[in-house]
Design a protein around this motif. Structure first.
Motif, PDB file in Angstrom:
ATOM      1  N   LYS A   2     -10.375  55.911  26.897  1.00 27.49           N
ATOM      2  CA  LYS A   2      -9.076  55.263  27.084  1.00 27.49           C
ATOM      3  C   LYS A   2      -9.272  53.765  27.241  1.00 27.49           C
ATOM      4  CE  LYS A   2      -6.002  58.632  29.055  1.00 27.49           C
ATOM      5  NZ  LYS A   2      -5.111  58.931  30.150  1.00 27.49           N
ATOM      6  N   CYS A   3      -8.345  53.001  26.685  1.00 32.59           N
ATOM      7  CA  CYS A   3      -8.366  51.548  26.831  1.00 32.59           C
ATOM      8  C   CYS A   3      -8.033  51.213  28.278  1.00 32.59           C
ATOM      9  CB  CYS A   3      -7.363  50.910  25.881  1.00 32.59           C
ATOM     10  SG  CYS A   3      -7.232  49.112  26.084  1.00 32.59           S
ATOM     11  N   ILE A  10      -8.557  55.671  22.564  1.00 30.64           N
ATOM     12  CA  ILE A  10      -9.265  55.054  21.453  1.00 30.64           C
ATOM     13  C   ILE A  10     -10.015  56.164  20.737  1.00 30.64           C
ATOM     14  CG2 ILE A  10     -11.040  53.403  20.768  1.00 30.64           C
ATOM     15  CD1 ILE A  10     -10.370  51.843  23.341  1.00 30.64           C
ATOM     16  N   PRO A  11      -9.763  56.355  19.440  1.00 28.63           N
ATOM     17  CA  PRO A  11     -10.440  57.433  18.705  1.00 28.63           C
ATOM     18  C   PRO A  11     -11.952  57.274  18.733  1.00 28.63           C
ATOM     19  CG  PRO A  11      -8.719  56.415  17.362  1.00 28.63           C
ATOM     20  CD  PRO A  11      -8.862  55.587  18.600  1.00 28.63           C
ATOM     21  N   GLU A  12     -12.675  58.390  18.858  1.00 26.66           N
ATOM     22  CA  GLU A  12     -14.140  58.375  18.900  1.00 26.66           C
ATOM     23  C   GLU A  12     -14.735  57.913  17.575  1.00 26.66           C
ATOM     24  OE1 GLU A  12     -16.451  59.172  21.320  1.00 26.66           O
ATOM     25  OE2 GLU A  12     -14.837  59.322  22.783  1.00 26.66           O
ATOM     26  N   ASN A  13     -14.070  58.247  16.476  1.00 32.72           N
ATOM     27  CA  ASN A  13     -14.639  57.971  15.160  1.00 32.72           C
ATOM     28  C   ASN A  13     -14.187  56.628  14.588  1.00 32.72           C
ATOM     29  OD1 ASN A  13     -12.003  58.649  14.763  1.00 32.72           O
ATOM     30  ND2 ASN A  13     -12.350  60.132  13.156  1.00 32.72           N
ATOM     31  N   ILE A  14     -13.679  55.738  15.419  1.00 31.52           N
ATOM     32  CA  ILE A  14     -13.215  54.432  14.951  1.00 31.52           C
ATOM     33  C   ILE A  14     -14.410  53.591  14.505  1.00 31.52           C
ATOM     34  CG2 ILE A  14     -13.248  53.300  17.198  1.00 31.52           C
ATOM     35  CD1 ILE A  14     -10.629  51.937  16.342  1.00 31.52           C
ATOM     36  N   GLU A  15     -14.258  52.942  13.361  1.00 30.58           N
ATOM     37  CA  GLU A  15     -15.339  52.098  12.849  1.00 30.58           C
ATOM     38  C   GLU A  15     -15.168  50.699  13.418  1.00 30.58           C
ATOM     39  OE1 GLU A  15     -16.745  50.334   8.599  1.00 30.58           O
ATOM     40  OE2 GLU A  15     -16.091  52.423   8.655  1.00 30.58           O
ATOM     41  N   GLN A  16     -16.191  50.208  14.104  1.00 34.55           N
ATOM     42  CA  GLN A  16     -16.133  48.894  14.727  1.00 34.55           C
ATOM     43  C   GLN A  16     -17.014  47.927  13.949  1.00 34.55           C
ATOM     44  OE1 GLN A  16     -14.735  47.782  17.947  1.00 34.55           O
ATOM     45  NE2 GLN A  16     -13.452  49.572  17.730  1.00 34.55           N
ATOM     46  N   ARG A  17     -16.478  46.765  13.694  1.00 35.85           N
ATOM     47  CA  ARG A  17     -17.263  45.702  13.079  1.00 35.85           C
ATOM     48  C   ARG A  17     -17.477  44.630  14.132  1.00 35.85           C
ATOM     49  NH1 ARG A  17     -13.472  44.391   8.442  1.00 35.85           N
ATOM     50  NH2 ARG A  17     -12.676  46.480   8.252  1.00 35.85           N
ATOM     51  N   ALA A  18     -18.564  43.882  13.997  1.00 37.18           N
ATOM     52  CA  ALA A  18     -18.817  42.792  14.925  1.00 37.18           C
ATOM     53  C   ALA A  18     -17.682  41.782  14.817  1.00 37.18           C
ATOM     54  CB  ALA A  18     -20.149  42.128  14.613  1.00 37.18           C
ATOM     55  N   CYS A  19     -17.159  41.356  15.948  1.00 39.49           N
ATOM     56  CA  CYS A  19     -16.008  40.462  15.941  1.00 39.49           C
ATOM     57  C   CYS A  19     -16.406  39.019  15.659  1.00 39.49           C
ATOM     58  CB  CYS A  19     -15.256  40.556  17.269  1.00 39.49           C
ATOM     59  SG  CYS A  19     -16.181  39.960  18.691  1.00 39.49           S
ATOM     60  N   GLY A  20     -17.685  38.693  15.911  1.00 35.35           N
ATOM     61  CA  GLY A  20     -18.148  37.328  15.693  1.00 35.35           C
ATOM     62  C   GLY A  20     -17.851  36.396  16.855  1.00 35.35           C
ATOM     63  N   LEU A  21     -17.122  36.877  17.837  1.00 34.67           N
ATOM     64  CA  LEU A  21     -16.777  36.050  18.987  1.00 34.67           C
ATOM     65  C   LEU A  21     -17.691  36.287  20.182  1.00 34.67           C
ATOM     66  CD1 LEU A  21     -12.891  36.422  18.849  1.00 34.67           C
ATOM     67  CD2 LEU A  21     -14.253  34.517  18.020  1.00 34.67           C
ATOM     68  N   CYS A  22     -18.337  37.428  20.205  1.00 31.59           N
ATOM     69  CA  CYS A  22     -19.181  37.778  21.348  1.00 31.59           C
ATOM     70  C   CYS A  22     -20.580  37.187  21.164  1.00 31.59           C
ATOM     71  CB  CYS A  22     -19.278  39.289  21.488  1.00 31.59           C
ATOM     72  SG  CYS A  22     -17.698  40.111  21.692  1.00 31.59           S
ATOM     73  N   CYS A  26     -21.748  41.891  19.405  1.00 27.67           N
ATOM     74  CA  CYS A  26     -20.647  42.568  20.082  1.00 27.67           C
ATOM     75  C   CYS A  26     -21.113  43.912  20.644  1.00 27.67           C
ATOM     76  CB  CYS A  26     -19.500  42.767  19.103  1.00 27.67           C
ATOM     77  SG  CYS A  26     -17.991  43.326  19.886  1.00 27.67           S
ATOM     78  N   ARG A  27     -20.973  44.097  21.932  1.00 29.80           N
ATOM     79  CA  ARG A  27     -21.328  45.358  22.600  1.00 29.80           C
ATOM     80  C   ARG A  27     -20.095  45.941  23.269  1.00 29.80           C
ATOM     81  NH1 ARG A  27     -25.089  41.853  24.321  1.00 29.80           N
ATOM     82  NH2 ARG A  27     -27.003  41.837  23.132  1.00 29.80           N
ATOM     83  N   ASN A  28     -18.946  45.710  22.672  1.00 26.99           N
ATOM     84  CA  ASN A  28     -17.683  46.175  23.219  1.00 26.99           C
ATOM     85  C   ASN A  28     -16.959  47.026  22.197  1.00 26.99           C
ATOM     86  OD1 ASN A  28     -17.628  44.598  25.776  1.00 26.99           O
ATOM     87  ND2 ASN A  28     -17.672  42.876  24.366  1.00 26.99           N
ATOM     88  N   ILE A  29     -16.053  47.839  22.679  1.00 25.04           N
ATOM     89  CA  ILE A  29     -15.166  48.588  21.802  1.00 25.04           C
ATOM     90  C   ILE A  29     -13.811  47.912  21.904  1.00 25.04           C
ATOM     91  CG2 ILE A  29     -14.029  50.791  21.393  1.00 25.04           C
ATOM     92  CD1 ILE A  29     -16.469  52.163  22.565  1.00 25.04           C
ATOM     93  N   TYR A  36      -7.937  44.632  23.345  1.00 26.53           N
ATOM     94  CA  TYR A  36      -8.746  44.440  24.556  1.00 26.53           C
ATOM     95  C   TYR A  36     -10.190  44.859  24.312  1.00 26.53           C
ATOM     96  CZ  TYR A  36     -10.261  44.808  29.421  1.00 26.53           C
ATOM     97  OH  TYR A  36     -10.936  44.668  30.590  1.00 26.53           O
ATOM     98  N   LYS A  37     -11.140  44.079  24.852  1.00 31.27           N
ATOM     99  CA  LYS A  37     -12.565  44.394  24.714  1.00 31.27           C
ATOM    100  C   LYS A  37     -12.984  45.313  25.852  1.00 31.27           C
ATOM    101  CE  LYS A  37     -14.346  40.283  24.720  1.00 31.27           C
ATOM    102  NZ  LYS A  37     -15.272  39.149  24.588  1.00 31.27           N
ATOM    103  N   ASN A  38     -13.167  46.593  25.539  1.00 30.93           N
ATOM    104  CA  ASN A  38     -13.633  47.568  26.514  1.00 30.93           C
ATOM    105  C   ASN A  38     -15.152  47.617  26.447  1.00 30.93           C
ATOM    106  OD1 ASN A  38     -11.085  49.150  27.448  1.00 30.93           O
ATOM    107  ND2 ASN A  38     -10.838  48.896  25.252  1.00 30.93           N
ATOM    108  N   PRO A  39     -15.836  47.566  27.594  1.00 33.60           N
ATOM    109  CA  PRO A  39     -17.298  47.640  27.556  1.00 33.60           C
ATOM    110  C   PRO A  39     -17.761  48.978  27.001  1.00 33.60           C
ATOM    111  CG  PRO A  39     -16.505  47.663  29.818  1.00 33.60           C
ATOM    112  CD  PRO A  39     -15.317  47.465  28.938  1.00 33.60           C
ATOM    113  N   LEU A  40     -18.794  48.925  26.186  1.00 34.45           N
ATOM    114  CA  LEU A  40     -19.369  50.115  25.587  1.00 34.45           C
ATOM    115  C   LEU A  40     -20.092  50.909  26.671  1.00 34.45           C
ATOM    116  CD1 LEU A  40     -19.882  51.528  22.849  1.00 34.45           C
ATOM    117  CD2 LEU A  40     -21.996  50.255  22.722  1.00 34.45           C
TER     118      LEU A  40
END
Length: 64
Positions: A2-3, A10-22, A26-29, A36-40
């Protein structure tokens, strides 16, 4: 998962790309709904939250 901000699932199978800001990668979902950046969660935390599924209870006897 959950966010922590909007509370939506937040779906488990969501594809995350690096945001370029971290910095350092990026180690966040990122929530697909509010951004919102949720910690992994760590592997250890996931294992602990799962309650050690697959392990036999010490008091449980094997049936043969």
């Amino acid at each position: 998962m959950k966010c922590a901000f909007c509370g939506r699932e937040i779906p488990e199978n969501i594809e995350q790309r690096a945001c370029g800001l971290c910095p350092g990668g990026c180690r966040n979902i990122h929530c697909p709904y509010c951004g919102y950046k949720n910690p992994l969660p760590s592997k250890l935390l996931k294992k602990w939250l799962a309650g050690g599924k697959g392990k036999k209870d010490k008091n449980e006897k094997e049936s043969s």
